[in-house]
Write a protein that holds these residues in place. Structure first.
Motif, PDB file in Angstrom:
ATOM      1  N   PRO A  42       0.809  -1.231   0.000  1.00 52.55           N
ATOM      2  CA  PRO A  42       0.000   0.000   0.000  1.00 52.55           C
ATOM      3  C   PRO A  42       0.838   1.275   0.000  1.00 52.55           C
ATOM      4  O   PRO A  42       0.482   2.254  -0.655  1.00 52.55           O
ATOM      5  CB  PRO A  42      -0.816  -0.097   1.296  1.00 52.55           C
ATOM      6  N   VAL A  43       1.955   1.262   0.691  1.00 51.00           N
ATOM      7  CA  VAL A  43       2.819   2.448   0.714  1.00 51.00           C
ATOM      8  C   VAL A  43       3.399   2.695  -0.680  1.00 51.00           C
ATOM      9  O   VAL A  43       3.544   3.840  -1.107  1.00 51.00           O
ATOM     10  CB  VAL A  43       3.941   2.301   1.768  1.00 51.00           C
ATOM     11  N   GLY A  44       3.677   1.630  -1.404  1.00 50.62           N
ATOM     12  CA  GLY A  44       4.153   1.777  -2.777  1.00 50.62           C
ATOM     13  C   GLY A  44       3.117   2.436  -3.669  1.00 50.62           C
ATOM     14  O   GLY A  44       3.438   3.286  -4.493  1.00 50.62           O
ATOM     15  N   TRP A  45       1.861   2.036  -3.485  1.00 48.34           N
ATOM     16  CA  TRP A  45       0.783   2.664  -4.267  1.00 48.34           C
ATOM     17  C   TRP A  45       0.618   4.123  -3.898  1.00 48.34           C
ATOM     18  O   TRP A  45       0.418   4.983  -4.755  1.00 48.34           O
ATOM     19  CB  TRP A  45      -0.536   1.905  -4.073  1.00 48.34           C
ATOM     20  N   ILE A  46       0.701   4.413  -2.609  1.00 44.24           N
ATOM     21  CA  ILE A  46       0.601   5.808  -2.156  1.00 44.24           C
ATOM     22  C   ILE A  46       1.723   6.626  -2.796  1.00 44.24           C
ATOM     23  O   ILE A  46       1.497   7.732  -3.299  1.00 44.24           O
ATOM     24  CB  ILE A  46       0.655   5.888  -0.618  1.00 44.24           C
ATOM     25  N   PHE A  47       2.931   6.077  -2.786  1.00 43.57           N
ATOM     26  CA  PHE A  47       4.075   6.767  -3.376  1.00 43.57           C
ATOM     27  C   PHE A  47       3.845   7.031  -4.859  1.00 43.57           C
ATOM     28  O   PHE A  47       4.034   8.144  -5.346  1.00 43.57           O
ATOM     29  CB  PHE A  47       5.346   5.931  -3.169  1.00 43.57           C
ATOM     30  N   ARG A  48       3.423   6.016  -5.591  1.00 42.21           N
ATOM     31  CA  ARG A  48       3.229   6.159  -7.037  1.00 42.21           C
ATOM     32  C   ARG A  48       2.132   7.169  -7.375  1.00 42.21           C
ATOM     33  O   ARG A  48       2.272   7.974  -8.303  1.00 42.21           O
ATOM     34  CB  ARG A  48       2.933   4.801  -7.657  1.00 42.21           C
ATOM     35  N   ILE A  49       1.044   7.126  -6.620  1.00 49.22           N
ATOM     36  CA  ILE A  49      -0.053   8.081  -6.856  1.00 49.22           C
ATOM     37  C   ILE A  49       0.409   9.497  -6.550  1.00 49.22           C
ATOM     38  O   ILE A  49       0.120  10.440  -7.297  1.00 49.22           O
ATOM     39  CB  ILE A  49      -1.298   7.696  -6.032  1.00 49.22           C
ATOM     40  N   ALA A  50       1.153   9.680  -5.458  1.00 53.31           N
ATOM     41  CA  ALA A  50       1.651  11.006  -5.091  1.00 53.31           C
ATOM     42  C   ALA A  50       2.609  11.540  -6.153  1.00 53.31           C
ATOM     43  O   ALA A  50       2.532  12.715  -6.534  1.00 53.31           O
ATOM     44  CB  ALA A  50       2.340  10.957  -3.728  1.00 53.31           C
ATOM     45  N   VAL A  51       3.486  10.686  -6.646  1.00 50.08           N
ATOM     46  CA  VAL A  51       4.434  11.119  -7.684  1.00 50.08           C
ATOM     47  C   VAL A  51       3.678  11.479  -8.965  1.00 50.08           C
ATOM     48  O   VAL A  51       3.975  12.496  -9.606  1.00 50.08           O
ATOM     49  CB  VAL A  51       5.506  10.032  -7.948  1.00 50.08           C
ATOM     50  N   ALA A  52       2.699  10.670  -9.337  1.00 49.83           N
ATOM     51  CA  ALA A  52       1.927  10.951 -10.554  1.00 49.83           C
ATOM     52  C   ALA A  52       1.164  12.270 -10.424  1.00 49.83           C
ATOM     53  O   ALA A  52       1.164  13.100 -11.345  1.00 49.83           O
ATOM     54  CB  ALA A  52       0.966   9.806 -10.851  1.00 49.83           C
ATOM     55  N   ALA A  53       0.516  12.481  -9.274  1.00 50.89           N
ATOM     56  CA  ALA A  53      -0.243  13.722  -9.067  1.00 50.89           C
ATOM     57  C   ALA A  53       0.684  14.933  -9.068  1.00 50.89           C
ATOM     58  O   ALA A  53       0.383  15.960  -9.689  1.00 50.89           O
ATOM     59  CB  ALA A  53      -1.022  13.648  -7.753  1.00 50.89           C
ATOM     60  N   GLY A  54       1.813  14.822  -8.380  1.00 54.40           N
ATOM     61  CA  GLY A  54       2.769  15.928  -8.343  1.00 54.40           C
ATOM     62  C   GLY A  54       3.363  16.217  -9.708  1.00 54.40           C
ATOM     63  O   GLY A  54       3.548  17.375 -10.085  1.00 54.40           O
ATOM     64  N   THR A  55       3.642  15.160 -10.464  1.00 51.00           N
ATOM     65  CA  THR A  55       4.183  15.338 -11.809  1.00 51.00           C
ATOM     66  C   THR A  55       3.195  16.061 -12.711  1.00 51.00           C
ATOM     67  O   THR A  55       3.558  16.998 -13.435  1.00 51.00           O
ATOM     68  CB  THR A  55       4.552  13.972 -12.415  1.00 51.00           C
ATOM     69  N   CYS A  56       1.940  15.637 -12.663  1.00 51.66           N
ATOM     70  CA  CYS A  56       0.906  16.294 -13.476  1.00 51.66           C
ATOM     71  C   CYS A  56       0.754  17.759 -13.090  1.00 51.66           C
ATOM     72  O   CYS A  56       0.620  18.632 -13.957  1.00 51.66           O
ATOM     73  CB  CYS A  56      -0.437  15.566 -13.329  1.00 51.66           C
ATOM     74  N   ALA A  57       0.806  18.042 -11.785  1.00 51.37           N
ATOM     75  CA  ALA A  57       0.680  19.429 -11.323  1.00 51.37           C
ATOM     76  C   ALA A  57       1.854  20.277 -11.811  1.00 51.37           C
ATOM     77  O   ALA A  57       1.664  21.420 -12.249  1.00 51.37           O
ATOM     78  CB  ALA A  57       0.575  19.465  -9.803  1.00 51.37           C
ATOM     79  N   LEU A  58       3.070  19.733 -11.736  1.00 49.14           N
ATOM     80  CA  LEU A  58       4.237  20.490 -12.208  1.00 49.14           C
ATOM     81  C   LEU A  58       4.193  20.700 -13.717  1.00 49.14           C
ATOM     82  O   LEU A  58       4.533  21.785 -14.202  1.00 49.14           O
ATOM     83  CB  LEU A  58       5.525  19.776 -11.815  1.00 49.14           C
ATOM     84  N   LEU A  59       3.775  19.681 -14.455  1.00 48.00           N
ATOM     85  CA  LEU A  59       3.648  19.844 -15.905  1.00 48.00           C
ATOM     86  C   LEU A  59       2.605  20.900 -16.249  1.00 48.00           C
ATOM     87  O   LEU A  59       2.802  21.706 -17.161  1.00 48.00           O
ATOM     88  CB  LEU A  59       3.294  18.505 -16.562  1.00 48.00           C
TER      89      LEU A  59
END
Length: 164
Positions: free
Chosen positions: A15-32
């Motif tokens: 579950p922590v891996g999924w949390i990490f991946r979702i957070a990175v994806a959301a942050g990446t989209c926001a920065l883009l």
């Protein structure tokens, strides 16, 4: 302090891996999104057609990106730290201090979350919006509140997790 010569941290699993991946994806989209808006705003300024409200959009993206970054760093256990004193301690003492630090961090983020939720609850009925574009602020507050609470939970899980 972590240096460039250190090996890369393994990605968390479960579950922590999924949390990490979702957070990175959301942050990446926001920065883009923030970079895209800024590019359009600069082009607009140079062509005489400014992009009205670009600062508001970028600020919203920054809230999403920074909130996501805090969650991702916590899930990866990659917060900055200085080991000047702790490197001289035994492995057991170092582990105990790391757990204590995680517990203190959990309390701090729980206070952040509680205070942010309190403020959001007080302001929520007012339908707060940005000045130019009228973007709603409530979803951004909710995202930050969720990120702070999740960060507190991750630190708490780290502090109370099984010993190795």
């Amino acid at each position: 302090m972590s240096g460039a010569g250190e090996a890369a941290r393994p990605l968390p699993q479960g579950p922590v891996g999924w949390i990490f991946r979702i957070a990175v994806a959301a942050g990446t989209c926001a920065l883009l999104a923030a970079m895209s808006v800024e590019v359009l705003a600069v082009i607009g300024r140079h062509t005489g057609r400014p992009l009205v409200g670009s600062i508001e959009i970028v600020r919203a993206c920054v809230v999403l990106a920074t909130s996501s970054a805090i969650v991702a760093a916590t899930a990866l256990k990659a917060h900055a730290s200085v080991h000047l004193l702790t490197e001289r301690l035994s492995e057991t003492s170092r582990a105990r201090l790391a757990r204590l630090g995680a517990l203190v961090s959990a309390v701090i983020f729980a206070v952040f979350a509680a205070g942010s939720i309190w403020i959001a609850a007080e302001i929520w009925p007012g339908d707060e919006r940005t000045q130019l574009l009228g973007l709603p602020i409530a979803p951004l507050r909710a995202y930050w509140c969720a990120a702070a609470a999740l960060t507190a939970a991750l630190f708490l899980a780290w502090a109370l997790g099984r010993r190795r």
